[in-house]
Design a protein around this motif. Structure first.
Motif, short mmCIF file in Angstrom:
data_model
loop_
_atom_site.label_atom_id
_atom_site.label_comp_id
_atom_site.label_asym_id
_atom_site.label_seq_id
_atom_site.Cartn_x
_atom_site.Cartn_y
_atom_site.Cartn_z
N LYS A 132 19.31 -48.37 -27.37
CA LYS A 132 19.39 -49.13 -28.61
C LYS A 132 20.20 -48.33 -29.63
CE LYS A 132 14.93 -51.30 -27.58
NZ LYS A 132 13.51 -51.43 -27.96
N PRO A 133 20.53 -48.91 -30.78
CA PRO A 133 21.35 -48.17 -31.74
C PRO A 133 20.79 -46.80 -32.10
CG PRO A 133 21.21 -50.47 -32.38
CD PRO A 133 20.28 -50.30 -31.22
N GLU A 134 19.46 -46.73 -32.26
CA GLU A 134 18.86 -45.44 -32.61
C GLU A 134 19.02 -44.42 -31.50
OE1 GLU A 134 15.56 -48.54 -31.81
OE2 GLU A 134 17.49 -48.42 -32.84
N GLY A 135 19.16 -44.88 -30.25
CA GLY A 135 19.42 -43.96 -29.14
C GLY A 135 20.80 -43.34 -29.24
N TYR A 136 21.79 -44.17 -29.53
CA TYR A 136 23.16 -43.66 -29.65
C TYR A 136 23.32 -42.82 -30.91
CZ TYR A 136 24.07 -46.42 -25.59
OH TYR A 136 24.02 -46.91 -24.31
N ARG A 137 22.60 -43.17 -31.97
CA ARG A 137 22.65 -42.35 -33.19
C ARG A 137 21.94 -41.02 -32.96
NH1 ARG A 137 21.83 -47.91 -36.15
NH2 ARG A 137 24.01 -48.40 -36.55
N LYS A 138 20.91 -41.01 -32.13
CA LYS A 138 20.30 -39.74 -31.74
C LYS A 138 21.31 -38.89 -30.96
CE LYS A 138 17.05 -39.85 -28.57
NZ LYS A 138 15.70 -39.97 -27.95
N ALA A 168 18.60 -55.12 -31.65
CA ALA A 168 19.62 -54.07 -31.52
C ALA A 168 20.90 -54.48 -32.25
CB ALA A 168 19.91 -53.80 -30.04
N GLU A 169 21.27 -55.75 -32.13
CA GLU A 169 22.46 -56.22 -32.84
C GLU A 169 22.26 -56.15 -34.35
OE1 GLU A 169 25.26 -56.75 -31.42
OE2 GLU A 169 24.54 -56.66 -29.35
N GLU A 170 21.07 -56.48 -34.79
CA GLU A 170 20.77 -56.42 -36.22
C GLU A 170 20.86 -55.00 -36.77
OE1 GLU A 170 17.68 -60.23 -36.56
OE2 GLU A 170 16.90 -58.20 -36.34
N ARG A 171 20.56 -54.02 -35.92
CA ARG A 171 20.61 -52.63 -36.37
C ARG A 171 21.97 -51.99 -36.10
NH1 ARG A 171 15.37 -52.71 -34.09
NH2 ARG A 171 15.95 -51.41 -32.29
N GLY A 172 22.96 -52.77 -35.68
CA GLY A 172 24.32 -52.25 -35.56
C GLY A 172 24.66 -51.63 -34.22
N GLN A 173 24.35 -52.34 -33.14
CA GLN A 173 24.59 -51.80 -31.80
C GLN A 173 26.06 -51.43 -31.57
OE1 GLN A 173 23.34 -50.14 -29.40
NE2 GLN A 173 22.28 -51.63 -28.10
N ALA A 174 26.96 -52.35 -31.90
CA ALA A 174 28.38 -52.10 -31.64
C ALA A 174 28.88 -50.89 -32.45
CB ALA A 174 29.21 -53.34 -31.97
N GLU A 175 28.44 -50.82 -33.70
CA GLU A 175 28.86 -49.70 -34.55
C GLU A 175 28.33 -48.38 -34.01
OE1 GLU A 175 28.29 -46.78 -37.87
OE2 GLU A 175 26.76 -47.82 -36.70
#
Length: 315
Positions: A132-138, A168-175
């Motif tokens: 999820k986005p938080e995974g990639y941000r981690k 996930a899309e709401e939290r900015g997955q692509a970004e």
């Protein structure tokens, strides 16, 4: 013993006959060694012949095998003093992407990778390796931390793709995926990535834009799953074998195309049949790749990494 895939049914039948013979003769006086030896030799030859001519779709099934080693297995087998680091410092901690400080063959590194889980409970906890986005941000946070302390980065890629859910899309997955890819390219330390199972879409490349990209012999790496491609092009997932053939998803194809640098050999029958040998094989390949990058400064590492990916697909 590893569970058998659909295309391995003839091998499974031979192994079944061997098991039946052993059960029948257990505690008796009948000598079955010769017959078991004959059947085992036939099974071993069939296994060798089958894996020598796997189709791209069959390799996809091997890459997805639930008994292949996972991130936690590679950490246990290759890294010492692993210190798990959690959270993206913005939203939460994604269990599909794990990472932390570790020692790899005497040198401190940062290791990051997808964890799919190996039973129902752990697969749900790790969301089947779909970050999820938080995974990639981690992952971004850990890569930047490694850069600050001058530590090489090792990433282990094994995901069908980033999580496609609405939240996930709401939290900015692509970004988040784009920023993670950017973070890979910006590192001033050596980065070696290994596709150890599935390398699916942006969820994979976000952790795989390294100076050197390794890939297991029976792993797959593509912009979309064969089923997804078939559903788009032919309106049916039944065409997945044709899609896998056309997409060039195998390590052998991708080495020819210049997408990856090194093919890491697997034990006969796939990494799931002898995880210890597969893990050791990967360790040797990772060590060789890191040694080859050790003399490059930060500028050279950034430049060569960017040039490597910009050159992919160039006519």
């Amino acid at each position: 013993m590893a569970s058998f895939l659909d295309f391995e049914k003839p091998i499974a039948e031979l192994q079944g006959r061997i098991d039946e013979l052993r059960e029948t003769a257990e505690g008796g006086t009948v000598d079955i060694d010769a017959e078991v030896g004959r059947l085992q030799a036939k099974s071993d030859k069939l296994l060798r012949d089958t894996y020598a001519r796997l189709t791209p779709w069959q390799k996809t099934q091997v890459a997805r095998h639930g008994e292949r080693p996972h991130f936690k297995d590679y950490v246990a087998g290759l890294f010492d003093d692993f210190m798990l680091l959690s959270g993206d410092r913005a939203f939460g901690d994604d269990q599909a992407i794990l990472g932390g400080f570790a020692t790899f063959r005497g040198k401190r590194v940062m290791v990051i990778g997808h964890e799919k889980g190996d039973d129902t409970a752990s697969r749900l906890r790790h969301n089947f390796g779909m970050g999820k986005p938080e995974g990639y941000r981690k992952a971004i946070r850990l890569m930047q931390l490694a850069d600050r302390f001058g530590l090489p980065v090792i990433t282990l890629v094994d995901t069908s793709g980033a999580f496609p859910g609405v939240q996930a899309e709401e939290r900015g997955q692509a970004e988040a995926i784009a920023r993670s890819t950017e973070a890979c390219l910006a590192l001033g330390v050596p980065m070696v990535s290994a596709v150890v199972g599935e390398g699916g879409s942006g969820g994979a490349i976000a952790l795989a834009a390294g100076n050197k990209v390794l890939m297991f012999e029976h792993a797959v790496y593509a912009v979309i799953s064969p089923e997804g491609c078939a559903s788009i092009l032919w309106r049916t997932a039944d065409k997945a074998p044709d899609a896998a053939e056309a997409m060039k998803v195998t390590a052998q194809d991708l080495k020819t195309l210049g997408v990856i640098d090194t093919i890491v050999p697997e034990p006969l029958g796939g990494a799931h049949r002898d995880p210890a040998v597969a893990i050791a094989s990967l360790g040797n390949a990772l060590e060789g790749a890191l040694v080859g990058l050790s003399n490059q400064d930060a500028g050279e590492l950034r430049r060569s990494r960017r040039e490597k990916f910009l050159a992919i697909g160039r006519v």
